[in-house]
Design an enzyme around this catalytic site. Sequence first.
Site, PDB file in Angstrom:
ATOM      1  N   ASP A   1      37.883  17.088 -31.713  1.00 30.26           N
ATOM      2  CA  ASP A   1      36.925  17.872 -30.947  1.00 30.26           C
ATOM      3  C   ASP A   1      37.666  19.023 -30.270  1.00 30.26           C
ATOM      4  OD1 ASP A   1      38.247  16.730 -28.819  1.00 30.26           O
ATOM      5  OD2 ASP A   1      36.621  15.383 -28.276  1.00 30.26           O
TER       6      ASP A   1
ATOM      7  N   ASP B   1      30.197   9.833 -34.111  1.00 36.85           N
ATOM      8  CA  ASP B   1      31.366   9.256 -33.454  1.00 36.85           C
ATOM      9  C   ASP B   1      30.925   8.694 -32.114  1.00 36.85           C
ATOM     10  OD1 ASP B   1      32.729  10.865 -30.917  1.00 36.85           O
ATOM     11  OD2 ASP B   1      31.358  12.107 -32.084  1.00 36.85           O
TER      12      ASP B   1
END
Length: 377
Positions: free
Chosen positions: A93, A268
Amino acid sequence: MNLPNHFELLATDGAARTARLTTPHGVVRTPAFMPVGTAGAMKGMHWREVREAGADIVLGNTYHLMLRPGAERINGLGGLQRFTGWNGPMLTDSGGFQVMSLSDLRKISEHAVTFRSHIDGAKIELSPERSIEVQRLLGSDIAMQMDECVRLPAERDDIDRAMRLSLRWAERSKRAFESAPDGYMLFGIVQGGDVPQLRHASAQGLVEIGFHGYAIGGLAVGEPQAVMLAMIDETAPALPTDRPRYLMGVGTPDDILEAVKRGVDMFDCVMPTRNGRHGVAFTRFGQVNLRNARHADDPRPLDEESSWPSACNYARAYLHHLVKAGETLGAMLLSEINIAYYQFLMQGIRNAIAHGTFEEFYQRTREDWARGDIAPR
């Protein structure tokens, strides 16, 4: 859009899709759930177990890794895969969400976010360019654009401001990513909170910029599930059908099943390992709390039909004992049981879509969860 496409759509069933996503470190079967290895490790699990459970791809956290041990150090040691021992695809990320959620002292400007490290208080600047640089140093297969995530509920003006800033940061992120080697990917992130018009504007802007894939961000941040699903309904149809769609930070098995039904490909969440550390297992029967006294004298396994050894070989009484005694092994076993169940769910979803039976799978899975755990012994 002049970016190469690494996403091969294999079958659809309604809005649900199954596909193959090819990365420099291997192929990802979608729909896919990415276990979260925040600081380069899966809490309570060996990478071998993550792979054996069926995971094709895992997630690493840019914010935590850039602070410790440092992106330049990881790069010098051969990149994140070699450093950690995970020899498969990895997504990182951008670090933006952690800056917003973990740092009390932060300042957002057009240029960057300035914040204090939660480790030593050092002043750090994270710009879209630096976020991409860090992710490239880590060597992740899929990088994420820098964005600003607003927690819900929020005022429309604040949601609008953050969404438009995220679009400008998306352009800068893409420019910074242009030197990446072939095969590596950058995903844009749709923002817009719970406002459909802003979601549409964000999606349109990102598609015009052009990315290898598209994430739906800013959800699972405190809003009810109905709001999350409504925003997916608004957003997914606005994204290209030939690119992967990633719902960030989601979630429960129920969330995942509902999002797949609406055309989402990747997920996720820390929930499988976090809940495992707190004595909760995810199973075909729904969530099972091993802290409950009903398990104390039960010699039966958690799920005798499970293909995962820890779920079908250990007595509930033993798991209950480990949890109540605070033994590390209890957290380890329940974490791997949960990761294995999530991957079992994803494999079932992929098979059902491929055979055109997703609606039957959806109904049967929900009925199993609703039926609940087996009766106490």
